[in-house]
Design an enzyme around this catalytic site. Structure first.
Site, PDB file in Angstrom:
ATOM      1  CE  LYS A 134      -3.066   2.643   4.573  1.00  0.00           C
ATOM      2  NZ  LYS A 134      -2.866   1.749   3.416  1.00  0.00           N
ATOM      3  CB  SER A 157      -0.943   0.014   1.205  1.00  0.00           C
ATOM      4  OG  SER A 157      -0.207   0.140   2.407  1.00  0.00           O
TER       5      SER A 157
END
Length: 323
Positions: free
Chosen positions: A148, A77
């Site tokens: 993230k 990701s």
């Protein structure tokens, strides 16, 4: 006359034998003294070794629990910035001295946002106390952690897309330096204002990251509570081919970007919110740093002891919902 002279001939013999006997006694006492000193030296060595190992273990637990921790990247990701299997160092203290910044790569808990509800504490008081202690030093956690990049701060208006670019407070971001090659800023349009006390986060691999865009129906509208942020990932330490820092991309330094909202305040994060354990991580995996440093302490202990003796002689899992 002969009988009188005999004692005279024996006298020298007794005088020569007495010193020899005394010397033998001295040798025996010295030998026994050196023999008894050897166990004392051995005891001293093991005592010093144990002290160094315990000190190394305690220091490691403190560092791991409150200062810096290693995390393993388990998913794609954040490619190409972070690859599967990379190990990153996460600074747990930085947000006690400055606010979260746009462009920071952060590790955060999914509790009260993306993750499953926290498990109920043990009913047994002793087990509950042990669980709290292990959580405080970073050896155990029932929470799920994620990694993230921060795109929006409290009050920011994040929109996709304007002229094919993501905008924050109306300012277009140039994301080519960190977004996965060939990825669009987002596969679908969205328009959100980040609530107070939250941050909007997205993965660099936009086509393979289930980030804030996919949690808009949850508390915070997909944004993550600031008080669930563990720290900032600032350095890739493994593999060596990937070794390097993780700076904030220059696009987030645009002056117009900072005019729309105030910088996120410094966090008042409790110990329970900044702990991680290998059993709880599936998206971001916590490497058992304590074991590594403890082993290093054991291996280095004999060298430290030897150095001290010479001186004396001279002186006297991160988780991702979409893998």
């Amino acid at each position: 006359m002969d009988d009188q002279e005999d004692p005279g001939t024996l006298a020298p013999t007794r005088t020569t034998e007495e010193p020899a006997s005394a010397e033998a006694q001295e040798d025996e006492s010295a030998s026994s003294g050196s023999t008894s000193a050897q166990p004392e030296k051995k005891k001293s060595f093991w005592r010093e070794l144990l002290t160094i190992v315990v000190a190394a273990a305690v220091l490691t637990l403190v560092v791991k629990g409150f200062v810096v921790q290693v995390y393993r990247i388990p998913s794609a990701s954040m490619e190409n910035t972070l690859q599967i299997g990379d190990r990153v160092l996460v600074n747990k203290l930085i947000y006690h001295f400055r606010g979260i910044a746009r462009g920071d790569i952060v590790v955060f808990s999914g509790q009260n946002s993306w993750g499953p509800p926290a498990a109920s504490p043990p009913a047994d008081p002793a087990a509950r106390y042990l669980d709290d202690v292990l959580s405080d030093i970073g050896l155990h956690s029932s929470q799920t952690y994620y990694i993230k990049r921060v795109i929006g701060l409290p009050g920011d208006k994040v929109v996709c897309c304007t002229d094919g670019r993501l905008t924050v407070n109306g300012v277009q971001l140039s994301e080519s330096s960190y977004v996965y090659p060939g990825n669009a800023p987002s596969a679908f349009a969205f328009n959100t204002t980040v609530p107070a006390g939250y941050v909007w986060v997205m993965g660099d691999h936009r086509g393979d990251s289930e980030d804030s865009r996919y949690h808009t129906g949850e508390l915070g509208g997909g944004a993550v509570p600031e008080n669930q942020v563990v720290g900032r990932a600032f350095l890739i330490i493994w593999p060596l081919s990937q070794f390097g820092d993780l700076p904030i991309p220059s696009t987030f330094a645009q002056a117009a970007l900072h005019a729309g909202a105030a910088v996120a305040p410094m966090l008042q994060v409790g110990g329970a919110a900044v702990t991680a354990g290998p059993t709880a991580l599936s998206a971001v995996g916590a490497v058992p740093v304590a074991g590594t440093a403890g082993a290093a302490g054991v291996l280095s202990a004999p060298l430290l002891i030897l150095r001290r003796r010479r001186r004396r002689g001279r002186d006297g899992y991160l988780s991702d919902p979409k893998p």
